[in-house]
Design an enzyme around this catalytic site. Structure first.
Site, short mmCIF file in Angstrom:
data_model
loop_
_atom_site.label_atom_id
_atom_site.label_comp_id
_atom_site.label_asym_id
_atom_site.label_seq_id
_atom_site.Cartn_x
_atom_site.Cartn_y
_atom_site.Cartn_z
N ASP A 195 0.87 -1.17 0.00
CA ASP A 195 0.00 0.00 0.00
C ASP A 195 0.92 1.23 0.00
O ASP A 195 1.99 1.21 0.61
CB ASP A 195 -0.86 -0.02 1.26
CG ASP A 195 -1.99 1.00 1.19
OD1 ASP A 195 -3.12 0.60 0.89
OD2 ASP A 195 -1.71 2.19 1.45
N GLU A 244 -6.19 -13.21 3.83
CA GLU A 244 -6.26 -12.83 5.26
C GLU A 244 -7.10 -11.57 5.32
O GLU A 244 -6.65 -10.49 4.94
CB GLU A 244 -4.85 -12.55 5.80
CG GLU A 244 -3.89 -13.72 5.66
CD GLU A 244 -4.12 -14.80 6.72
OE1 GLU A 244 -4.85 -14.53 7.69
OE2 GLU A 244 -3.59 -15.90 6.55
N LEU A 245 -8.36 -11.70 5.79
CA LEU A 245 -9.33 -10.61 5.59
C LEU A 245 -9.81 -10.02 6.91
O LEU A 245 -9.14 -10.11 7.92
CB LEU A 245 -10.48 -11.15 4.73
CG LEU A 245 -10.03 -11.90 3.46
CD1 LEU A 245 -11.21 -12.44 2.68
CD2 LEU A 245 -9.15 -11.02 2.57
N CYS A 257 -6.35 -6.27 12.37
CA CYS A 257 -7.40 -7.22 11.97
C CYS A 257 -7.91 -8.04 13.14
O CYS A 257 -9.06 -8.42 13.15
CB CYS A 257 -6.87 -8.12 10.87
SG CYS A 257 -5.34 -8.96 11.32
#
Ligand code: NAD
Length: 516
Positions: free
Chosen positions: A182, A253-254, A287
């Protein structure tokens, strides 16, 4: 180091280390100040294509160098990561807005996972004998072949830890990596990557690109032999679909909406102290952080009061040292997302017990960690991931009710159980649908256990990172079986007819012996 000095030093690094030829740049904002930190050069799909081509060439020599060489290089990189930790912490904090303590967790995790795969890759991937289907007649072995070039796509919230948890096992197994960072995490990734390059990882073997998710992200998925994606569930779903069309494997991996259960046998004050950290770490932009708490009625008042008091005593700020407990959200978009969920809940009747307001006096994206009660299903923060420091406490009457509510989510990433009895905690954990369950801890117990798999059930993802599972993603298993020559397999109808009786006897004997 000031933001300006840091930006000047790192922009030079970027120019030489990134694969980016578009000639355009994107502005990265420093969260503590809201000022531009640097201009990141933007990559294109053609850059990704070139990076894969160079990476595939470099991979041939890397694989040939053998597991012992790879172990030495990775262990040296581990030491360099630790030696450079202060510089890395400055960069991580400046780019993400997190506290020094929470930035240190990333260095700790990155070093742990590097050591783990350096030391374990050879034994996990060793060629091993397996049971032959027909004893004496056949001998069977399984060996592992690296997939080749792995695409890695990472988000902005834990740039170093999340990168290394995918990149290092891929390299340790003998693969090359092309990573899309990112924009907001690229500096931290490039700075930590430097340690690996100086330790002996060829630069082309681990390429880093940045740029628009659809163009550059699609090229990452298409060009690799496998893709590791970490990010939101909607984007992960797109990545999974694209990988499936190409018949490429993927680990996804959410997101999560992670529950904590507080049982009636806890010490409420201790549980509250630990619960706080599970909510505020990296401003909840984690997360596995906790966003829902189910507390049993008999301890609910003591626990909630203690938690509200803890929320009220947090030190928040943007210091590049260990003097703060919580830092800033990372971007304007994050500020708007958290503020919108708080406003929506308050408008629909929720009660704010602590926090709930922005802190522009500290910096443009600072927001007070927020504790709420009275959150109901019509509110946005009830079931949707906040990805910010917002937690709702719900009172339940029984352990069963707590478990049912914890499981009543489309997500299944992480969960936590607080109890006076670890045995009771384990019984509850067995009934929770989540990839990790922490007992008397929020997330760090499982997150730091790099020998154990980490990942999500339901819409929190596919596949696992960490542990043997985390490196077996990156290899193809190959079965090599040979005829021993001690007995000959039947070839003709007549030979088969002659041997069917013996073969039936063998099947019965193998079952009687309980042989696999
Ligand atoms: P995101 O999905 O918006 O972006 C993640 C990455 O995917 C970024 O690099 C982005 O540029 C890229 N991307 C965007 N569109 C793409 C496309 N079409 N194809 C390929 N790549 C594309 O997520 P985010 O906002 O950066 O991160 C926050 C989310 O990540 C949260 O939902 C959080 O729970 C999740 N997350 C999960 C884990 C985990 O281990 N399960 C860890 C960290 C974050």
């Amino acid at each position: 180091m000031s933001d300006t000095t840091l930006a000047a030093a790192l922009t030079a690094e970027l120019a030489s280390d990134l694969t980016a030829t578009s000639g355009t740049t994107a502005t990265v904002i420093a969260p503590f100040t809201g000022q531009p930190l640097h201009e990141v050069p933007v990559s294109t799909a053609a850059d990704v294509h070139d990076a894969y081509a160079s990476a595939r060439i470099a991979q041939v020599a890397w694989l040939a160098s053998g597991p012992d060489h790879r172990r030495r290089v990775l262990l040296k990189a581990h030491d360099l990561l630790l030696e450079r930790r202060e510089e890395l912490l400055d960069i991580l904090q400046t780019e993400s807005g997190k506290t020094r303590g929470q930035a240190f967790e990333e260095i700790f995790q990155g070093a742990s996972v590097t050591r783990y795969y350096a030391v374990s890759a050879k034994s996990v991937l060793k060629t091993r004998r397996r049971r032959a289907g027909i004893p004496i007649v056949v001998s069977t072995r399984v060996s592992y072949k690296p997939k080749g070039a792995i695409g890695v796509i990472t988000p902005w919230n834990y740039p170093i830890a999340l990168s290394l948890m995918d990149v290092i096992p891929a390299l340790a197994a003998g693969n090359a990596v092309v990573q899309k960072a990112d924009n907001q995490g690229a500096l931290s990734i490039l700075a930590s990557r430097r340690a690996f390059i100086e330790a002996g990882v060829p630069a082309a073997l681990w390429a880093v690109v940045v740029g628009p998710g659809d163009e550059v992200g699609n090229a990452i998925v298409d060009g690799g032999d496998y893709v590791c994606f970490t990010g939101s569930t909607p984007t992960g779903t797109k990545v999974g679909e694209r990988a499936a069309k190409a018949l490429h494997g993927a680990s996804l991996e959410l997101g999560g909406k992670n529950p904590m259960i507080v049982l009636d046998d806890v010490n409420p004050a201790t549980a509250a102290a630990d619960a706080l950290f599970s909510v505020i770490s990296s401003m909840g932009q984690l997360c596995v952080s906790i966003e829902r708490i189910y507390v049993q009625r008999s301890v609910s008042i003591a626990f909630t009061d203690a938690l509200a008091e803890r929320f009220g005593s947090i030190t928040q700020g943007g210091a590049l040292d260990y003097s703060t407990d919580v830092g800033s959200l990372t971007s304007q978009a994050q500020l708007e997302r958290v503020q919108a969920q708080v406003d929506d809940a308050v408008a629909k009747g929720a009660t704010v017990l602590a926090g709930g307001k922005p802190r522009p006096d500290l910096g443009p994206y600072f927001f007070e960690p927020t504790l709420m009660t009275g959150v109901t299903a019509d509110m946005e923060c009830f079931a949707h991931e906040t990805f910010g420091p917002l937690v709702a406490v719900h009172v339940v009457d029984t352990e069963d009710e707590a478990i049912d509510l914890a499981n009543a989510s489309e997500f299944g990433l992480n969960a936590s159980v607080f109890t006076g009895s670890v045995a009771r905690g384990r019984r509850v954990a067995d009934r929770i649908s989540a990839g990790s369950v922490n007992i008397n801890e929020g997330y760090r117990a499982s997150f730091s256990s790099v020998d154990a798999p980490m990942g999500g059930m339901k819409r929190s993802g596919l596949g696992r990172r960490n542990g043997p599972e985390g490196i077996l993603r990156f290899v193809e298993s190959r079965t090599v079986a040979n005829a021993t020559g001690l007995l000959t397999l039947p070839r003709t109808g007549a030979e088969l007819q002659q041997l069917t009786g013996v073969m039936l006897m063998m099947l019965k004997a193998l079952k009687a012996l309980r042989r696999r």
